[in-house]
Write a protein that holds these residues in place. Structure first.
Motif, PDB file in Angstrom:
ATOM      1  N   GLY A  54       0.788  -1.217   0.000  1.00 26.64           N
ATOM      2  CA  GLY A  54       0.000   0.000   0.000  1.00 26.64           C
ATOM      3  C   GLY A  54       0.824   1.274   0.000  1.00 26.64           C
ATOM      4  N   GLU A  55       2.098   1.155   0.322  1.00 32.89           N
ATOM      5  CA  GLU A  55       2.969   2.322   0.326  1.00 32.89           C
ATOM      6  C   GLU A  55       3.503   2.598  -1.082  1.00 32.89           C
ATOM      7  OE1 GLU A  55       4.809   2.582   4.844  1.00 32.89           O
ATOM      8  OE2 GLU A  55       6.070   1.787   3.223  1.00 32.89           O
ATOM      9  N   ARG A  56       4.100   3.766  -1.194  1.00 34.83           N
ATOM     10  CA  ARG A  56       4.695   4.217  -2.455  1.00 34.83           C
ATOM     11  C   ARG A  56       6.158   3.789  -2.506  1.00 34.83           C
ATOM     12  NH1 ARG A  56       2.887   8.751  -5.130  1.00 34.83           N
ATOM     13  NH2 ARG A  56       4.279   9.786  -6.597  1.00 34.83           N
ATOM     14  N   ALA A  57       6.603   3.376  -3.681  1.00 35.15           N
ATOM     15  CA  ALA A  57       8.007   3.021  -3.869  1.00 35.15           C
ATOM     16  C   ALA A  57       8.592   3.873  -4.985  1.00 35.15           C
ATOM     17  CB  ALA A  57       8.150   1.539  -4.230  1.00 35.15           C
ATOM     18  N   THR A  58       9.774   4.400  -4.728  1.00 35.97           N
ATOM     19  CA  THR A  58      10.463   5.234  -5.716  1.00 35.97           C
ATOM     20  C   THR A  58      11.842   4.651  -5.980  1.00 35.97           C
ATOM     21  OG1 THR A  58       9.276   7.197  -4.942  1.00 35.97           O
ATOM     22  CG2 THR A  58      11.242   7.554  -6.283  1.00 35.97           C
ATOM     23  N   LEU A  59      12.086   4.255  -7.221  1.00 36.38           N
ATOM     24  CA  LEU A  59      13.338   3.631  -7.626  1.00 36.38           C
ATOM     25  C   LEU A  59      14.062   4.575  -8.573  1.00 36.38           C
ATOM     26  CD1 LEU A  59      11.155   1.336  -6.990  1.00 36.38           C
ATOM     27  CD2 LEU A  59      12.614  -0.150  -8.382  1.00 36.38           C
ATOM     28  N   ALA A  78      -1.782   1.257 -13.999  1.00 40.18           N
ATOM     29  CA  ALA A  78      -1.491   2.683 -13.909  1.00 40.18           C
ATOM     30  C   ALA A  78      -0.698   3.054 -12.661  1.00 40.18           C
ATOM     31  CB  ALA A  78      -2.792   3.481 -13.963  1.00 40.18           C
ATOM     32  N   ARG A  79      -0.607   2.152 -11.688  1.00 38.61           N
ATOM     33  CA  ARG A  79       0.178   2.468 -10.489  1.00 38.61           C
ATOM     34  C   ARG A  79       1.686   2.524 -10.791  1.00 38.61           C
ATOM     35  NH1 ARG A  79      -1.551  -2.823  -9.642  1.00 38.61           N
ATOM     36  NH2 ARG A  79       0.106  -4.388  -9.335  1.00 38.61           N
ATOM     37  N   PHE A  80       2.087   2.020 -11.949  1.00 41.06           N
ATOM     38  CA  PHE A  80       3.479   2.118 -12.375  1.00 41.06           C
ATOM     39  C   PHE A  80       3.638   3.365 -13.245  1.00 41.06           C
ATOM     40  CE2 PHE A  80       5.254  -1.887 -10.992  1.00 41.06           C
ATOM     41  CZ  PHE A  80       4.150  -2.729 -10.904  1.00 41.06           C
ATOM     42  N   SER A  81       4.601   4.212 -12.899  1.00 35.09           N
ATOM     43  CA  SER A  81       4.865   5.377 -13.726  1.00 35.09           C
ATOM     44  C   SER A  81       6.368   5.628 -13.795  1.00 35.09           C
ATOM     45  CB  SER A  81       4.145   6.616 -13.190  1.00 35.09           C
ATOM     46  OG  SER A  81       4.621   6.953 -11.898  1.00 35.09           O
ATOM     47  N   GLY A  82       6.794   6.151 -14.929  1.00 35.00           N
ATOM     48  CA  GLY A  82       8.198   6.458 -15.126  1.00 35.00           C
ATOM     49  C   GLY A  82       8.374   7.922 -15.477  1.00 35.00           C
ATOM     50  N   SER A  83       9.525   8.456 -15.090  1.00 37.87           N
ATOM     51  CA  SER A  83       9.820   9.848 -15.397  1.00 37.87           C
ATOM     52  C   SER A  83      11.325  10.011 -15.588  1.00 37.87           C
ATOM     53  CB  SER A  83       9.312  10.766 -14.296  1.00 37.87           C
ATOM     54  OG  SER A  83       9.980  10.503 -13.077  1.00 37.87           O
ATOM     55  N   THR A 124       8.172   4.899 -10.305  1.00 38.04           N
ATOM     56  CA  THR A 124       7.354   5.026  -9.104  1.00 38.04           C
ATOM     57  C   THR A 124       6.230   4.001  -9.151  1.00 38.04           C
ATOM     58  OG1 THR A 124       7.826   7.399  -8.969  1.00 38.04           O
ATOM     59  CG2 THR A 124       5.925   6.575  -7.729  1.00 38.04           C
ATOM     60  N   ILE A 125       6.066   3.311  -8.057  1.00 43.84           N
ATOM     61  CA  ILE A 125       4.919   2.414  -7.876  1.00 43.84           C
ATOM     62  C   ILE A 125       4.068   3.065  -6.796  1.00 43.84           C
ATOM     63  CG2 ILE A 125       4.153   0.036  -7.527  1.00 43.84           C
ATOM     64  CD1 ILE A 125       7.121  -0.799  -7.935  1.00 43.84           C
ATOM     65  N   SER A 126       2.878   3.511  -7.169  1.00 45.59           N
ATOM     66  CA  SER A 126       2.138   4.423  -6.291  1.00 45.59           C
ATOM     67  C   SER A 126       1.619   3.746  -5.033  1.00 45.59           C
ATOM     68  CB  SER A 126       0.979   5.066  -7.055  1.00 45.59           C
ATOM     69  OG  SER A 126       0.098   4.058  -7.527  1.00 45.59           O
ATOM     70  N   SER A 127       1.189   2.523  -5.140  1.00 46.01           N
ATOM     71  CA  SER A 127       0.644   1.802  -3.992  1.00 46.01           C
ATOM     72  C   SER A 127       0.979   0.325  -4.189  1.00 46.01           C
ATOM     73  CB  SER A 127      -0.867   2.010  -3.892  1.00 46.01           C
ATOM     74  OG  SER A 127      -1.414   1.235  -2.839  1.00 46.01           O
ATOM     75  N   LEU A 128       1.991  -0.132  -3.489  1.00 42.28           N
ATOM     76  CA  LEU A 128       2.518  -1.471  -3.745  1.00 42.28           C
ATOM     77  C   LEU A 128       1.511  -2.567  -3.446  1.00 42.28           C
ATOM     78  CD1 LEU A 128       6.172  -0.991  -2.697  1.00 42.28           C
ATOM     79  CD2 LEU A 128       5.472  -2.438  -4.590  1.00 42.28           C
ATOM     80  N   GLN A 129       1.349  -3.448  -4.400  1.00 40.47           N
ATOM     81  CA  GLN A 129       0.534  -4.640  -4.233  1.00 40.47           C
ATOM     82  C   GLN A 129       1.457  -5.830  -3.986  1.00 40.47           C
ATOM     83  OE1 GLN A 129      -3.006  -4.102  -4.509  1.00 40.47           O
ATOM     84  NE2 GLN A 129      -2.065  -2.048  -4.416  1.00 40.47           N
ATOM     85  N   SER A 130       0.894  -6.908  -3.485  1.00 37.96           N
ATOM     86  CA  SER A 130       1.713  -8.077  -3.141  1.00 37.96           C
ATOM     87  C   SER A 130       2.474  -8.613  -4.352  1.00 37.96           C
ATOM     88  CB  SER A 130       0.839  -9.175  -2.536  1.00 37.96           C
ATOM     89  OG  SER A 130      -0.188  -9.534  -3.440  1.00 37.96           O
ATOM     90  N   GLU A 131       1.876  -8.487  -5.525  1.00 35.76           N
ATOM     91  CA  GLU A 131       2.511  -9.015  -6.728  1.00 35.76           C
ATOM     92  C   GLU A 131       3.623  -8.125  -7.264  1.00 35.76           C
ATOM     93  OE1 GLU A 131      -0.682  -8.197  -6.365  1.00 35.76           O
ATOM     94  OE2 GLU A 131      -1.501  -7.182  -8.163  1.00 35.76           O
TER      95      GLU A 131
END
Lengths: 107, 122
Positions: free
Chosen positions: A16-21, A60-65, A74-81
């Protein structure tokens, strides 16, 4: 050869948290950058190309910039998968090099 | 449904040879460039080679140039990787991957096979 670096090496995130790589190129690759997801024992899957365009079927929770030498996935809200290793790849100049990967694991 | 199925991997002694195959289905094979990408155990991804749609243009990573040869048979929808003079450092899972471009090489990969393991050891 363009050297790709990724940070952090491991990212611990709660569902459910945001991840930024982050991904950095040793010289400009313009927007010629792709992101892949790889789960254990599986082939990589294309997520993003052109630095910010989602591949077919990617949520859409995956976005690149980014452009030039600095890029972000960025993964806006991490799901288990989504717990997996993520690689960036430049395709501006041969050889077409990948970063060492960021492992996203469960916090 | 796009499918890429690799075969031909196995255990080979240093200096030996192996030929990998990748059978494609579910798309118009003759219009896509194809690539091989490898991954050593526990390591990252390394692009190895590409071939254009009619087989007239190929390219290789420096680490395999002169030892590996990529080819394709468009009548059989299959791409090959002939690997000669194998070294321990060639040990990896070898993936066949389709270029995302249509009739053009974009050098990123939208479909991948499941991979075939090549182990070079005495």
């Amino acid at each position: 050869e363009i050297v790709m670096t990724q940070s952090p090496a491991t990212l611990s995130v709660s569902p459910g948290e945001r991840a930024t790589l982050s991904c950095r190129a040793s010289q400009s690759v313009w927007s010629n950058l792709a992101w892949y997801q790889q789960k254990p024992g599986q082939a990589p899957r294309l997520l993003i190309y052109g630095a910010s365009t989602r591949a077919t079927g990617i949520p859409a929770r995956f976005s690149g910039s980014g452009s030039g030498t600095e890029f972000t996935l960025t993964i806006s809200s991490l799901q288990s998968e989504d717990f997996a290793v993520y690689y960036c790849q430049q395709y501006n100049n041969g050889p077409f090099t990948f970063g060492p990967g960021t492992k996203v694991d469960i916090k | 449904e796009v499918q890429l199925v690799e075969s031909g991997g196995g255990l080979v002694q240093p200096g030996g040879s192996l030929r990998l195959s990748c059978a494609a289905s579910g798309f118009t094979f003759t219009t896509y460039w194809m690539h091989w990408v490898r991954q050593a155990p526990g390591k990252g991804l390394v692009w190895v080679s590409h071939i254009n749609s009619d087989g007239s243009n190929t390219n290789y990573a420096d680490s395999v140039k002169g030892r590996f040869t990529i080819s394709r048979d468009n009548a059989k929808n299959t791409v090959y990787l002939q690997m000669n003079s194998l070294r321990a450092e060639d040990t990896a899972v070898y993936y066949c991957a389709r270029d995302r471009g249509y009739s053009y090489g974009y050098y990123h990969f939208d479909y991948w096979g499941q991979g075939t393991l090549v182990t070079v050891s005495s």
